[in-house]
Design an enzyme around this catalytic site. Sequence first.
Site, PDB file in Angstrom:
ATOM      1  N   HIS A   1       0.825  -1.196   0.000  1.00  0.00           N
ATOM      2  CA  HIS A   1       0.000   0.000   0.000  1.00  0.00           C
ATOM      3  C   HIS A   1       0.869   1.260   0.000  1.00  0.00           C
ATOM      4  O   HIS A   1       1.947   1.276   0.584  1.00  0.00           O
ATOM      5  CB  HIS A   1      -0.880   0.055   1.256  1.00  0.00           C
ATOM      6  CG  HIS A   1      -1.678  -1.171   1.499  1.00  0.00           C
ATOM      7  ND1 HIS A   1      -1.831  -1.711   2.747  1.00  0.00           N
ATOM      8  CD2 HIS A   1      -2.378  -1.980   0.664  1.00  0.00           C
ATOM      9  CE1 HIS A   1      -2.597  -2.791   2.683  1.00  0.00           C
ATOM     10  NE2 HIS A   1      -2.938  -2.978   1.421  1.00  0.00           N
TER      11      HIS A   1
ATOM     12  N   ASP B   1      -6.211  -6.840  -0.877  1.00  0.00           N
ATOM     13  CA  ASP B   1      -4.836  -7.163  -1.281  1.00  0.00           C
ATOM     14  C   ASP B   1      -4.794  -8.311  -2.289  1.00  0.00           C
ATOM     15  O   ASP B   1      -3.955  -8.326  -3.184  1.00  0.00           O
ATOM     16  CB  ASP B   1      -3.978  -7.483  -0.055  1.00  0.00           C
ATOM     17  CG  ASP B   1      -3.763  -6.261   0.834  1.00  0.00           C
ATOM     18  OD1 ASP B   1      -4.006  -5.130   0.366  1.00  0.00           O
ATOM     19  OD2 ASP B   1      -3.360  -6.438   1.992  1.00  0.00           O
TER      20      ASP B   1
END
Length: 192
Positions: free
Chosen positions: A64, A172
């Site tokens: 991220h 994710d």
Amino acid sequence: MSLEVRPLALDGLLEIRPRKFGDDRGFFSETWNAREFSEKGIGLRFIQDNHSYSLARGILRGLHYQLAPYAQDKLIRVVRGAIFDVAVDVRKGSATFGKWCGIRISAADWNQLLMPKGFAHGYLTLEPETEVIYKVTNPYSPSHEQTIRFDDEDIGIEWPLPASQVQLSEKDRSAPPLARAEPFDESQEPEA
């Protein structure tokens, strides 16, 4: 405080080891001191602390990062357990764009990772019941967040566990590769 600061393989990444004072009662350590860090050339203004708990070994969080004007510098440490922490250079025009650097951070080693803006961040828990605390210089902004696939072949991160043993969030798991993510553009950052 007496910090030990060690540059890592990618420009801007630093491993930091604060001093620990211990006796038969336990220990004391200053993990952040603005004046001491500033004397080492680290003049950041952190605005928020985040605390993450992972129940099991093999939980992977990331990769991220946030775009300007909400890009984040991070100071990451582990207070229980251990992680394999990864930074991927996503700085537009960087000579090391798409390269990664990994480091083990643990409560036992009492080390920290300073990750400046322009790096995607992810980590894999190496022990059950791992707790990670990290300081950030900007708040979370969902509209500025970018997510990159942890197993992007163009990046080639060598995680210490095979993908079959990794637990991911849905966000994710469905992340795009770096080639489809927007790079961090330093020119978009507000003037300090």
